[in-house]
Each structure stands twice: as C-alpha cells, then as structure tokens.
Write an enzyme that holds these catalytic residues in place. Structure first.
Site, PDB file in Angstrom:
ATOM      1  N   ARG A 179       1.173  -1.329  -0.233  1.00 33.47           N
ATOM      2  CA  ARG A 179      -0.107  -0.296  -0.436  1.00 33.47           C
ATOM      3  C   ARG A 179       0.534   1.196  -0.179  1.00 33.47           C
ATOM      4  NH1 ARG A 179      -3.848  -1.311   4.509  1.00 33.47           N
ATOM      5  NH2 ARG A 179      -2.159  -1.794   6.149  1.00 33.47           N
ATOM      6  N   ARG A 183      -2.529  10.451  -2.637  1.00 30.15           N
ATOM      7  CA  ARG A 183      -3.686  11.381  -2.439  1.00 30.15           C
ATOM      8  C   ARG A 183      -4.427  12.570  -3.799  1.00 30.15           C
ATOM      9  NH1 ARG A 183      -1.462  13.339   3.245  1.00 30.15           N
ATOM     10  NH2 ARG A 183      -2.285  10.915   4.427  1.00 30.15           N
ATOM     11  N   ARG A 256      17.371  -4.601  10.620  1.00 28.65           N
ATOM     12  CA  ARG A 256      18.120  -3.291  10.210  1.00 28.65           C
ATOM     13  C   ARG A 256      18.095  -2.089  11.609  1.00 28.65           C
ATOM     14  NH1 ARG A 256      20.502  -3.586   5.663  1.00 28.65           N
ATOM     15  NH2 ARG A 256      20.184  -1.098   5.495  1.00 28.65           N
ATOM     16  N   ARG A 287      17.891  10.388   5.505  1.00 27.04           N
ATOM     17  CA  ARG A 287      17.447  11.207   5.269  1.00 27.04           C
ATOM     18  C   ARG A 287      17.718  12.626   6.861  1.00 27.04           C
ATOM     19  NH1 ARG A 287      11.667  10.280   9.481  1.00 27.04           N
ATOM     20  NH2 ARG A 287      12.839   8.643  10.867  1.00 27.04           N
ATOM     21  N   GLU A 312      20.989  10.381   8.855  1.00 28.00           N
ATOM     22  CA  GLU A 312      20.526   8.471   9.411  1.00 28.00           C
ATOM     23  C   GLU A 312      20.731   7.960   7.973  1.00 28.00           C
ATOM     24  OE1 GLU A 312      16.777   8.143  10.014  1.00 28.00           O
ATOM     25  OE2 GLU A 312      15.633   9.679  11.832  1.00 28.00           O
ATOM     26  N   TYR A 360       7.648  -4.549  13.773  1.00 29.18           N
ATOM     27  CA  TYR A 360       7.088  -3.111  13.731  1.00 29.18           C
ATOM     28  C   TYR A 360       6.387  -2.414  14.223  1.00 29.18           C
ATOM     29  CZ  TYR A 360       8.015   2.054  12.303  1.00 29.18           C
ATOM     30  OH  TYR A 360       8.393   4.023  12.248  1.00 29.18           O
ATOM     31  N   ASP A 362       3.871   1.040  15.504  1.00 28.52           N
ATOM     32  CA  ASP A 362       3.953   2.852  15.756  1.00 28.52           C
ATOM     33  C   ASP A 362       3.963   3.217  17.659  1.00 28.52           C
ATOM     34  OD1 ASP A 362       4.615   3.873  13.315  1.00 28.52           O
ATOM     35  OD2 ASP A 362       2.731   3.885  12.486  1.00 28.52           O
TER      36      ASP A 362
END
Length: 375
Positions: A179, A183, A256, A287, A312, A360, A362
């Site tokens: 996904r 937008r 990682r 980044r 990073e 992972y 959030d």
C-alpha cells in the site's frame, strides 16, 4: 513471597505504560534498563536548548481518542503535523504523494490530469509484466510500478528503499510496499490520523509521567545476572529481543539498524523542515532530521540561534548494534514463530513491544495494547 509483583525489563513505551497501569492497581514494580537513560528509543537529549530525538524521529499519531487523552494527561502535545519533503538530485518533492508532488513531477494541476498520468504509467508496467508471462508482482519494484508508475518510483522510492533495506528493490518482497498513500488533493499531511503531535518539552516528560512513583534502575543488564532478576518478582514483563531471552536456541533473528551523525549548525533554521528524505542512491544517508521543527514554529525558531540535525544511515544489524527494524521476510517470520511457541507456554513472563514481538510498531498501538491488557 517475592520482593516485587512485576520486574519490567525495558523502560520504553510498552514497559513504562505497563508499569503505570500496574502501579495504579497497587502492584509493586521494578523497571530495569541496560541503557543509561529511561524511555527506550523515544529518549530525547537537550542540546542547544533543543529536544533531540536520539534514536530517530518519533511523531505520535492516532485515531483513538482514548489513547490521545491518555498521553495528554501526562504532558500536553503540540500541533506538529508530519509533512516530509523528498530531495532528489537537488529538486524537492512533497510527501506523501499528493497533488503537490504530481505538480512538481509533471506540472499537472488537476486530479484528473494526475490520475491519467499515473494510470498511463501503471498500464506500461502491467504490459511489461504480461510480456514476461507474469500476473502477480514478484518483487517490490514490480509492485511499486503497478501502484504509482515509473517516474515516482525511480525518483522517490527506488534509491531510498534500497538504502533503507540494503538490497535491490528486485530482491525485496512485494508485500513491503503493498500500500502506498496516494492522494489527489493538495495535502502534505503524512498521516491520516485525527490526532497528531509531539510532547511539549520532549518525550522524556511522557516517560517521567508514566514512571512517577515506580522504582527504576538504569545501566542494568538483565542477562548479566539473570538468575537474580528472575528470582525477585512474581512475574516478568520482557520488552527485549525474544531470541536473546531464549539464548538464541533456534538462531538469531535479523534486523536493520540506523546510525546517526549529529551536527550543530550556527544558524536558526538549516533546512526549513523537520524531515527531508534523500531519495537518490548516491547520497549515503536516507534522511536528515532537523529537531527544532518538532517543537518550534514560526518566529519561535529565531529565538534559538543554533540548530541540531541528525543524518540517518541505514545499515545491516550486527551484534553490539541497536536493533531497530525487524526484517519481516518469510525466513525471519518463521523463526520468530518458533520463539513465540515457547513464549506462549510461559505463565510468568509477558512479552511485549517491537523486539519481544518481532514486529514494527508505531507508538500509539503500543499504548493501546497495554491499556487493553488484563493485568
């Protein structure tokens, strides 16, 4: 009779939220952490008056009002909105992919024109796959081309993803990018969640609030004196690596990791945004984070004359490094399931969090999970 009801190994969000709930229910808890500080990966350090996210950018976002109200009961969260920018060969593109991105990429100004451009490129990718006798994408590259087309894939996805995973996109499984947020409106808000922000004063204030009244010890390695720590509490909440808990019985899970290069610059505003991704492969870092943009807005930036950035670098994890992202491929997931079978048989150990569940997470789902646990 044991000295504590719970020994909580790790003071990140899972451990700290669990300790808070247990203390509220009258349980006696001890939290230990092998790092010299509390908070796990959301720990912030004060540098030049700026709250620096020492283990990478952490932006809190959720649709659950209960979770939002819970964290705000400890510290007020600000209005920060995550709107990253991508830098490809010196040109800037807004993220997530939206009408601003499509205008920057192709000069299109209407959703209809943007959709037509993407559909045209998606059709080309599908035609090539059919020519190769393939109906389902075999790897991340084919999946991305089917979702967004060649231009955005090559400029904004390919190099960044290959740096992040240390593998060619053709070698990565398709599910990683099943996904993509696309937008057809001019909206740079990365998250769709209703609530979003950063704690005013940094994440340490949230952890301090959760652990208020709880006994904590830092610089303590559970594995250095395991028998002692296992003997002092009725139950253990373990938030470390599940394979380490079981002495790597079936082998080591892969991760990682991220290496950070911090720099202090003698100016109030270096890049104009908290997060800038560098999407070409030739730039070694993925980044740059400019931390003051998480908490200072408008003219407030100028009150702090210097700025702190973190570059990073994504690398393969080795022993001694901090594990960040689980490598959720078939091989590692199968290995984790073997460890989970052992964990499910435990009656006095609860495993929770990113490392213990090899998943992972959030931040908000971690808190929601602990709030819904039966203690």
């Amino acid at each position: 009779m044991k000295e504590y009801d719970y020994l909580i190994v790790g003071s990140g969000l899972f451990g700290a939220t669990f300790a808070y709930r247990a203390r509220k229910q009258g349980k006696k808890c001890l939290v230990i952490d092998k790092r010299p500080h509390l908070g796990g990966n959301i720990y912030c350090e004060d540098i030049e008056g700026i709250h620096v996210h020492k283990y990478g950018a952490h932006i809190f976002h959720t649709n659950q009002k209960e979770v939002w109200n819970f964290v705000n009961s400890f510290v007020e969260f600000n209005r920060y909105t995550n709107s990253p920018v991508a830098n490809y060969q010196g040109k800037l593109y807004n993220l997530p992919f939206n009408m601003n991105t499509f205008y920057q990429m192709w000069g299109v100004t209407t959703p209809e024109a943007a959709r037509a451009k993407i559909e045209e490129q998606k059709a080309e990718a599908l035609q090539k796959m059919r020519h190769d006798g393939v109906t389902e994408p075999r790897n991340l590259e084919e999946q991305a081309l089917l979702l967004i087309g060649k231009d955005i894939y090559e400029k904004l996805i390919k190099g960044y993803t290959e740096k992040q995973w240390g593998r060619q996109c053709t070698e990565l499984p398709a599910f990683i990018i099943r996904r993509l947020p696309v937008r057809f409106v001019f909206d740079n808000n990365y998250f769709n969640d209703k609530y979003q922000g950063i704690p005013v004063g940094g994440y340490n204030r949230l952890i301090q609030g959760l652990l208020e009244g709880v006994e904590v010890r830092t610089g303590v390695d559970f594995f250095a004196d395991r028998a002692h720590w296992e003997g002092i509490a009725e139950k253990i909440v373990f938030t470390g690596k599940i394979d380490e808990f079981y002495h790597y019985r079936f082998g080591k899970l892969e991760y990682r990791t991220v290496r950070f290069e911090e720099e202090i610059h003698d100016c109030p505003n270096l890049q104009g945004n908290a997060v800038v991704n560098y999407t070409e492969k030739e730039v070694p870092y993925t980044r740059i984070i400019e931390h003051k943009h998480f908490e200072l807005f408008g003219d407030e930036l100028l009150k702090c004359p210097r700025t702190v950035i973190s570059k990073e670098y994504s690398t393969e994890w080795k022993d001694g490094m901090e594990p960040y992202y689980p490598v959720n491929d078939e091989k590692n997931n199968a290995l984790y399931r073997r460890y989970k079978e052992l964990a499910d048989q435990e009656n006095r150990v609860l495993f929770g969090g990113r490392l213990a569940e090899y998943k992972y997470y959030d931040m908000a789902p971690i808190i929601a999970k602990v709030l819904n646990l039966d203690l």
